[in-house]
Design an enzyme around this catalytic site. Structure first.
Site, PDB file in Angstrom:
ATOM      1  N   ARG A  76       0.564  -1.750  -0.395  1.00 31.91           N
ATOM      2  CA  ARG A  76       0.047  -0.394  -0.362  1.00 31.91           C
ATOM      3  C   ARG A  76       0.677   1.069   0.082  1.00 31.91           C
ATOM      4  O   ARG A  76       1.132   1.243   1.151  1.00 31.91           O
ATOM      5  CB  ARG A  76      -0.797  -0.288   1.249  1.00 31.91           C
ATOM      6  CG  ARG A  76      -1.956  -1.015   1.420  1.00 31.91           C
ATOM      7  CD  ARG A  76      -2.972  -0.893  -0.259  1.00 31.91           C
ATOM      8  NE  ARG A  76      -3.655  -2.116   0.044  1.00 31.91           N
ATOM      9  CZ  ARG A  76      -5.195  -2.361  -1.147  1.00 31.91           C
ATOM     10  NH1 ARG A  76      -4.846  -1.348  -2.008  1.00 31.91           N
ATOM     11  NH2 ARG A  76      -6.181  -3.061  -0.816  1.00 31.91           N
ATOM     12  N   ALA A  88     -11.244  -7.081  -0.450  1.00 34.08           N
ATOM     13  CA  ALA A  88     -11.571  -5.931  -0.935  1.00 34.08           C
ATOM     14  C   ALA A  88     -12.281  -4.833  -1.792  1.00 34.08           C
ATOM     15  O   ALA A  88     -10.963  -5.827  -2.264  1.00 34.08           O
ATOM     16  CB  ALA A  88     -11.499  -5.475   0.761  1.00 34.08           C
ATOM     17  N   GLU A 105     -15.208  -9.605  -5.245  1.00 31.60           N
ATOM     18  CA  GLU A 105     -14.086  -9.642  -4.447  1.00 31.60           C
ATOM     19  C   GLU A 105     -12.919 -11.039  -4.746  1.00 31.60           C
ATOM     20  O   GLU A 105     -12.235 -11.192  -4.633  1.00 31.60           O
ATOM     21  CB  GLU A 105     -13.468  -8.279  -3.890  1.00 31.60           C
ATOM     22  CG  GLU A 105     -14.702  -7.120  -4.993  1.00 31.60           C
ATOM     23  CD  GLU A 105     -13.524  -6.695  -5.663  1.00 31.60           C
ATOM     24  OE1 GLU A 105     -12.324  -7.127  -6.091  1.00 31.60           O
ATOM     25  OE2 GLU A 105     -13.545  -5.659  -6.171  1.00 31.60           O
ATOM     26  N   GLU A 109      -9.441 -11.684  -6.372  1.00 31.92           N
ATOM     27  CA  GLU A 109      -8.530 -11.554  -4.700  1.00 31.92           C
ATOM     28  C   GLU A 109      -7.560 -12.609  -4.360  1.00 31.92           C
ATOM     29  O   GLU A 109      -6.735 -12.390  -3.959  1.00 31.92           O
ATOM     30  CB  GLU A 109      -8.514 -10.239  -4.058  1.00 31.92           C
ATOM     31  CG  GLU A 109      -8.745  -8.950  -4.309  1.00 31.92           C
ATOM     32  CD  GLU A 109      -8.429  -7.688  -3.523  1.00 31.92           C
ATOM     33  OE1 GLU A 109      -9.048  -8.160  -2.353  1.00 31.92           O
ATOM     34  OE2 GLU A 109      -8.796  -6.574  -3.885  1.00 31.92           O
ATOM     35  N   GLU A 157      -2.396  -6.062  -6.540  1.00 33.53           N
ATOM     36  CA  GLU A 157      -2.101  -6.956  -6.493  1.00 33.53           C
ATOM     37  C   GLU A 157      -1.560  -7.897  -7.207  1.00 33.53           C
ATOM     38  O   GLU A 157      -1.932  -9.421  -6.687  1.00 33.53           O
ATOM     39  CB  GLU A 157      -4.134  -7.027  -7.058  1.00 33.53           C
ATOM     40  CG  GLU A 157      -4.915  -6.597  -6.644  1.00 33.53           C
ATOM     41  CD  GLU A 157      -6.273  -5.771  -7.419  1.00 33.53           C
ATOM     42  OE1 GLU A 157      -6.146  -7.341  -8.644  1.00 33.53           O
ATOM     43  OE2 GLU A 157      -7.382  -6.088  -6.727  1.00 33.53           O
TER      44      GLU A 157
END
Length: 216
Positions: A76, A88, A105, A109, A157
């Site tokens: 992040r 999320a 999601e 993910e 990701e």
């Protein structure tokens, strides 16, 4: 003698305060910045507040048959850290329900589908500066999505790492100050509390979300 005030009903409520004017002062790719002028009470001096207008998001705590939860780690940039999180994503697909967004999601993910969904908790991420509302789901009866049907993850990701951990281990990491992502912290602690009653009484996955500013 100690006197006690009447015990309040613990439920957040919509406010009748009147918005006098509202304008978008910045338009972004995902969220805007809005400036509102409102009055606290009729005839009072108007107040102006700027805040991030956010479409909201969903998060998912996947739990397997052994009671372990799935955490994923990714970079992040605003905080310059690799964070352990839960799957999320933003509610940014027109016409998609909250539950369908959560299922999408989870697939994108974590390469997982779930046969049982419950609402674990709803919260506002930063209500003093943003309208972002987040709904966290508990996803169980999990199955793995076949390789040929999986979403291709890109950018940050593409570096996602996965870990299945016990709920108690995850909760201890939160209380020790080792986990910082808000959705993960809220999800883990809420699930640990819900586990004390064997997850009975959780709301169904398709429960309406009237507190969400964009879904009132």
């Amino acid at each position: 003698m100690t006197t006690h005030a009447p015990r309040p009903h613990l439920e957040d409520a919509l406010s009748p305060r009147r918005v006098l004017s509202s304008e978008a002062v910045y338009k972004g790719k995902i969220w805007d910045v809005r400036s509102d002028t409102f009055e606290l009470s009729p005839g009072s001096e108007p107040l102006r507040r700027e805040f991030i207008e956010h479409p909201g998001a969903v998060a998912i705590l996947p739990m397997d048959e052994d009671g372990r939860v799935l955490l994923l780690r990714q970079y992040r940039h605003p905080v310059g850290m690799l964070l352990w999180e839960v799957p999320a994503g933003i509610l940014d697909v027109d016409g998609e329900s909250n539950l369908d967004a959560a299922a999408r999601e989870l697939a994108e993910e974590a390469d997982l589908a779930a046969g049982e969904w419950n609402v674990l908790v709803d919260f506002f991420n930063s209500p003093g500066s943003s309208s972002e509302a987040i709904r966290i789901y508990l996803a169980r009866r999990l199955s793995v999505i076949p390789h040929h049907e999986r979403h291709e993850r890109t950018a940050e990701e593409s570096e996602i790492e996965f870990a299945w951990v016990s709920l108690d281990e995850a909760a201890e990491a939160v209380l020790d100050g080792r986990l910082h992502n808000p959705s993960a912290v809220v999800a883990i602690l809420a699930a640990r509390e819900a586990s004390r009653r064997d997850f009975q009484g959780l709301r169904p996955g398709d429960e309406p979300w009237p507190a969400h500013p964009a879904q009132r």
